[in-house]
Scaffold this active site. Structure first.
Site, short mmCIF file in Angstrom:
data_model
loop_
_atom_site.label_atom_id
_atom_site.label_comp_id
_atom_site.label_asym_id
_atom_site.label_seq_id
_atom_site.Cartn_x
_atom_site.Cartn_y
_atom_site.Cartn_z
N LYS A 53 -8.40 -2.65 22.06
CA LYS A 53 -9.51 -2.91 22.99
C LYS A 53 -10.01 -4.35 22.86
O LYS A 53 -10.30 -5.00 23.87
CB LYS A 53 -10.65 -1.92 22.76
CG LYS A 53 -10.31 -0.51 23.17
CD LYS A 53 -11.44 0.46 22.81
CE LYS A 53 -11.08 1.89 23.16
NZ LYS A 53 -12.17 2.83 22.82
N GLY A 70 -14.83 -1.43 19.68
CA GLY A 70 -14.87 -0.38 18.69
C GLY A 70 -14.36 0.93 19.24
O GLY A 70 -14.20 1.11 20.45
N ASP A 71 -14.10 1.85 18.32
CA ASP A 71 -13.73 3.20 18.70
C ASP A 71 -14.22 4.14 17.61
O ASP A 71 -14.30 3.76 16.44
CB ASP A 71 -12.22 3.34 18.88
CG ASP A 71 -11.88 4.57 19.68
OD1 ASP A 71 -12.06 4.54 20.91
OD2 ASP A 71 -11.48 5.59 19.08
N THR A 72 -14.57 5.35 18.02
CA THR A 72 -15.09 6.36 17.10
C THR A 72 -14.33 7.66 17.31
O THR A 72 -14.09 8.07 18.44
CB THR A 72 -16.59 6.60 17.35
OG1 THR A 72 -17.30 5.37 17.15
CG2 THR A 72 -17.16 7.66 16.42
N ALA A 107 -14.15 2.35 13.88
CA ALA A 107 -13.50 1.07 13.61
C ALA A 107 -14.06 0.04 14.58
O ALA A 107 -14.26 0.33 15.76
CB ALA A 107 -11.99 1.19 13.78
#
Length: 191
Positions: A53, A70-72, A107
């Site tokens: 991303k 970010g990613d969750t 992250a």
């Protein structure tokens, strides 16, 4: 004040959290497929998505500023729980989480100067036992439909959380302490 970085995220929660760092930013919205590779470990998956991303956002950015993304994900018994596809999926996720511990992995990646740095934060979350009626009411609220693991700690889903060990802001979607450190390391923040 002009922006000092881009945020590559459509998440209103990430925008709200990043604003707490008092940095002017603009949005760029890359389209990155969120699909786990066969045999990809959960931590590797969430790191890769954040990096993809950030790099895709950097390719779209109209100015050469750093791009934060970010990613969750939610992980229970080693299984990644993504956003629920439909009501039955969402209720199945809540049943899996009821009365148990799980991990929330967030992250963050920062694309800058031709490179990409990142950080991973894992928080342990414990749910109290949930009733079928509570889960059905929660699903009907609409809140869990677009959330990893089918719940949002910052909203109505917060009442299911008995304990967290780690970063609350990471569970919401942007770990403030670690993101601030990442931005300082890259020279985006000073002082």
């Amino acid at each position: 004040m002009s922006a000092v970085l881009y945020l590559a995220s459509a998440s209103p929660r990430r925008r709200e959290l990043l604003a707490l760092l008092e940095l002017p930013f603009e949005l760029v919205l890359p389209d990155v497929e969120e699909r786990r590779l066969p045999h990809e470990a959960a931590a590797d998956y969430v790191r890769r998505l954040a990096r993809d991303k950030a790099l895709a956002g950097a390719a779209l950015a109209p100015r050469p500023l750093p791009v934060l993304a970010g990613d969750t994900i939610v992980v229970v018994d080693g299984e990644v729980l993504e956003k629920p596809a439909h009501e039955a999926d969402g209720l199945a996720m809540l049943r899996r989480l009821s009365g148990r511990r799980h991990q929330v992995m967030t992250a963050m990646a920062l694309a800058h100067g031709g490179g990409c740095d990142g950080v991973l934060v894992t928080t342990e979350v414990s749910f109290r036992p949930l009733t079928e009626a509570e889960m059905a009411r929660y699903w009907a609220s609409g809140e869990p439909a677009d959330k990893a693991g089918g719940y949002g700690i910052q909203g109505l889903g917060g009442r299911f959380v008995a304990r967290i060990d780690g970063s609350y802001s990471a569970v919401v979607g942007l770990p403030l302490v670690e993101t601030e450190a990442l931005l300082r390391q890259a020279g985006v923040l000073s002082g």
